[in-house]
Write a protein that holds these residues in place. Structure first.
Motif, PDB file in Angstrom:
ATOM      1  N   LEU A 109      57.983 -28.812  23.297  1.00 41.36           N
ATOM      2  CA  LEU A 109      57.623 -27.633  24.078  1.00 41.36           C
ATOM      3  C   LEU A 109      56.731 -27.995  25.253  1.00 41.36           C
ATOM      4  N   ILE A 110      55.749 -28.856  25.009  1.00 39.91           N
ATOM      5  CA  ILE A 110      54.761 -29.139  26.054  1.00 39.91           C
ATOM      6  C   ILE A 110      55.066 -30.407  26.834  1.00 39.91           C
ATOM      7  N   THR A 111      56.069 -31.160  26.422  1.00 38.80           N
ATOM      8  CA  THR A 111      56.442 -32.367  27.162  1.00 38.80           C
ATOM      9  C   THR A 111      57.787 -32.149  27.836  1.00 38.80           C
ATOM     10  N   PHE A 112      58.865 -32.316  27.109  1.00 33.46           N
ATOM     11  CA  PHE A 112      60.202 -32.240  27.693  1.00 33.46           C
ATOM     12  C   PHE A 112      60.492 -30.879  28.314  1.00 33.46           C
ATOM     13  N   TYR A 113      60.082 -29.795  27.646  1.00 37.78           N
ATOM     14  CA  TYR A 113      60.336 -28.452  28.177  1.00 37.78           C
ATOM     15  C   TYR A 113      59.328 -28.026  29.246  1.00 37.78           C
ATOM     16  N   GLU A 114      58.258 -28.811  29.421  1.00 41.55           N
ATOM     17  CA  GLU A 114      57.277 -28.575  30.488  1.00 41.55           C
ATOM     18  C   GLU A 114      56.685 -27.167  30.435  1.00 41.55           C
ATOM     19  N   ALA A 115      56.399 -26.699  29.215  1.00 38.55           N
ATOM     20  CA  ALA A 115      55.959 -25.308  29.041  1.00 38.55           C
ATOM     21  C   ALA A 115      54.492 -25.184  28.641  1.00 38.55           C
ATOM     22  N   ARG A 116      53.731 -26.256  28.783  1.00 35.09           N
ATOM     23  CA  ARG A 116      52.335 -26.210  28.344  1.00 35.09           C
ATOM     24  C   ARG A 116      51.565 -25.072  29.023  1.00 35.09           C
ATOM     25  N   GLU A 117      51.699 -24.969  30.334  1.00 41.36           N
ATOM     26  CA  GLU A 117      50.938 -23.949  31.059  1.00 41.36           C
ATOM     27  C   GLU A 117      51.481 -22.557  30.817  1.00 41.36           C
ATOM     28  N   ILE A 118      52.776 -22.410  30.828  1.00 40.68           N
ATOM     29  CA  ILE A 118      53.350 -21.067  30.750  1.00 40.68           C
ATOM     30  C   ILE A 118      53.080 -20.405  29.398  1.00 40.68           C
ATOM     31  N   VAL A 119      52.914 -21.202  28.334  1.00 38.46           N
ATOM     32  CA  VAL A 119      52.584 -20.614  27.026  1.00 38.46           C
ATOM     33  C   VAL A 119      51.083 -20.654  26.752  1.00 38.46           C
ATOM     34  N   GLY A 120      50.310 -21.254  27.654  1.00 42.35           N
ATOM     35  CA  GLY A 120      48.872 -21.344  27.429  1.00 42.35           C
ATOM     36  C   GLY A 120      48.544 -22.187  26.212  1.00 42.35           C
ATOM     37  N   PHE A 121      49.185 -23.348  26.110  1.00 36.86           N
ATOM     38  CA  PHE A 121      49.059 -24.151  24.889  1.00 36.86           C
ATOM     39  C   PHE A 121      47.609 -24.480  24.548  1.00 36.86           C
ATOM     40  N   ASP A 122      46.771 -24.667  25.546  1.00 36.40           N
ATOM     41  CA  ASP A 122      45.380 -25.032  25.273  1.00 36.40           C
ATOM     42  C   ASP A 122      44.581 -23.896  24.661  1.00 36.40           C
ATOM     43  N   ASP A 123      45.188 -22.710  24.588  1.00 31.52           N
ATOM     44  CA  ASP A 123      44.541 -21.583  23.914  1.00 31.52           C
ATOM     45  C   ASP A 123      44.730 -21.630  22.402  1.00 31.52           C
ATOM     46  N   TYR A 124      45.434 -22.645  21.930  1.00 32.05           N
ATOM     47  CA  TYR A 124      45.713 -22.781  20.497  1.00 32.05           C
ATOM     48  C   TYR A 124      45.173 -24.127  20.010  1.00 32.05           C
ATOM     49  N   PRO A 125      43.846 -24.249  19.924  1.00 34.86           N
ATOM     50  CA  PRO A 125      43.228 -25.548  19.621  1.00 34.86           C
ATOM     51  C   PRO A 125      43.589 -26.100  18.252  1.00 34.86           C
ATOM     52  N   ASN A 126      43.829 -25.235  17.288  1.00 36.86           N
ATOM     53  CA  ASN A 126      44.182 -25.737  15.960  1.00 36.86           C
ATOM     54  C   ASN A 126      45.568 -26.368  15.956  1.00 36.86           C
ATOM     55  N   VAL A 127      46.498 -25.766  16.715  1.00 37.31           N
ATOM     56  CA  VAL A 127      47.832 -26.346  16.842  1.00 37.31           C
ATOM     57  C   VAL A 127      47.747 -27.669  17.592  1.00 37.31           C
ATOM     58  N   ALA A 128      46.956 -27.702  18.656  1.00 33.49           N
ATOM     59  CA  ALA A 128      46.819 -28.927  19.444  1.00 33.49           C
ATOM     60  C   ALA A 128      46.251 -30.069  18.602  1.00 33.49           C
ATOM     61  N   ALA A 129      45.243 -29.768  17.784  1.00 29.94           N
ATOM     62  CA  ALA A 129      44.640 -30.805  16.939  1.00 29.94           C
ATOM     63  C   ALA A 129      45.624 -31.266  15.861  1.00 29.94           C
ATOM     64  N   TRP A 130      46.350 -30.315  15.292  1.00 32.15           N
ATOM     65  CA  TRP A 130      47.379 -30.656  14.292  1.00 32.15           C
ATOM     66  C   TRP A 130      48.449 -31.548  14.904  1.00 32.15           C
ATOM     67  N   LEU A 131      48.912 -31.210  16.112  1.00 34.32           N
ATOM     68  CA  LEU A 131      49.930 -32.019  16.766  1.00 34.32           C
ATOM     69  C   LEU A 131      49.416 -33.425  17.035  1.00 34.32           C
ATOM     70  N   GLU A 132      48.195 -33.542  17.461  1.00 38.60           N
ATOM     71  CA  GLU A 132      47.610 -34.859  17.721  1.00 38.60           C
ATOM     72  C   GLU A 132      47.586 -35.707  16.448  1.00 38.60           C
ATOM     73  N   ARG A 133      47.220 -35.072  15.339  1.00 34.21           N
ATOM     74  CA  ARG A 133      47.228 -35.798  14.059  1.00 34.21           C
ATOM     75  C   ARG A 133      48.640 -36.229  13.684  1.00 34.21           C
ATOM     76  N   GLY A 134      49.596 -35.323  13.888  1.00 32.29           N
ATOM     77  CA  GLY A 134      50.970 -35.649  13.546  1.00 32.29           C
ATOM     78  C   GLY A 134      51.512 -36.787  14.384  1.00 32.29           C
ATOM     79  N   LEU A 135      51.262 -36.740  15.690  1.00 33.86           N
ATOM     80  CA  LEU A 135      51.776 -37.769  16.578  1.00 33.86           C
ATOM     81  C   LEU A 135      51.111 -39.117  16.347  1.00 33.86           C
ATOM     82  N   ALA A 136      49.975 -39.130  15.685  1.00 34.38           N
ATOM     83  CA  ALA A 136      49.284 -40.390  15.391  1.00 34.38           C
ATOM     84  C   ALA A 136      49.890 -41.119  14.195  1.00 34.38           C
ATOM     85  N   ARG A 137      50.723 -40.447  13.419  1.00 32.41           N
ATOM     86  CA  ARG A 137      51.321 -41.083  12.243  1.00 32.41           C
ATOM     87  C   ARG A 137      52.377 -42.098  12.691  1.00 32.41           C
ATOM     88  N   PRO A 138      52.296 -43.333  12.188  1.00 35.10           N
ATOM     89  CA  PRO A 138      53.257 -44.362  12.598  1.00 35.10           C
ATOM     90  C   PRO A 138      54.714 -43.965  12.351  1.00 35.10           C
TER      91      PRO A 138
END
Length: 234
Positions: free
Chosen positions: A193-222
């Motif tokens: 959603l926030i990379t390939f679809y380039e929708a980070r701004e239009i959905v206000g992704f930074d307004d969802y800090p718990n989702v952002a932190a969860w995604l960061e944890r997920g993407l850190a998994r090898p």
């Protein structure tokens, strides 16, 4: 040697290792659910690229395994009772692999159903809505003068992110401390959603800090890092 000749798809994509799970996929948000799960479980598998540019997913060979003509699909040569089984639909594949290995369904029946409900949430909401938003934000839909369809999917994407953000408050994963198929089902979609679809701004992704932190944890998994690139595009 395991015989997979009963599956016509293997004539188009021959199995070099027929004793392993055969995955037919492309690294899309749905496709990577299967590859991430296979990487997380450590099950031996062989991957076959289904090239959308060549309409591979519409070929008779592929449709013989998935009549819906969508990726991913797979064959497990060691299915229930030891017989080979072919499967399609990414959610069904996640459930199958979780039950096969006894992993990523939490602890006990309560967690199992909680994980399943979130997979259904992803299949019925996150995937379709984020995918439609991607069409209207990045692809042909972006040129449509009427922005009401786009705005409809923007609003629904925000609503879904709000649901996720509320549930993830104070939690590491959707089941709490237990990483599960609930997380696997959604990592690729939220990342897309926030990379390939380039929708980070239009959905206000930074307004969802718990989702952002969860995604960061997920993407850190090898296993997630590997699975997001499987199969490698030609």
């Amino acid at each position: 040697m395991t015989d997979l000749s009963a599956f016509p798809i293997t004539a188009r994509w021959p199995a070099a290792h027929p004793d392993r799970i055969q995955l037919y996929s492309l690294p899309t948000p749905n496709g990577v659910k299967a590859s991430i799960m296979l990487e997380e479980t450590g099950l031996p598998y062989e991957v076959h690229l289904v090239d959308f540019a060549q309409d591979d997913q519409k070929s008779d060979a592929f449709v013989s395994l998935n009549p819906n003509g969508k990726i991913p699909a797979m064959i497990d040569p060691d299915g229930p009772g030891g017989a080979p089984i072919g499967l399609f639909e990414s959610g069904a594949i996640l459930l199958y692999l979780a039950e096969k290995t006894g992993r990523f369904l939490g602890e006990g029946s309560m967690d199992r159903w909680r994980a399943i409900q979130w997979v259904m949430f992803q299949m019925g909401g996150v995937g379709p809505m984020f995918g439609q938003l991607g069409f209207f934000n990045k692809f042909a839909g972006k040129d449509w003068e009427d922005k009401r369809p786009r705005d409809r999917y923007v609003a629904e994407a925000k609503r879904l992110l709000g649901v996720m953000d509320g549930v993830l408050g104070g939690k590491t994963w959707f089941l709490g401390e237990a990483y599960s198929i609930a997380d696997v089902s959604m990592i690729g979609w939220v990342n897309n959603l926030i990379t390939f679809y380039e929708a980070r701004e239009i959905v206000g992704f930074d307004d969802y800090p718990n989702v952002a932190a969860w995604l960061e944890r997920g993407l850190a998994r090898p296993a997630v890092q590997r699975g997001l690139k499987i199969p490698a595009r030609g």
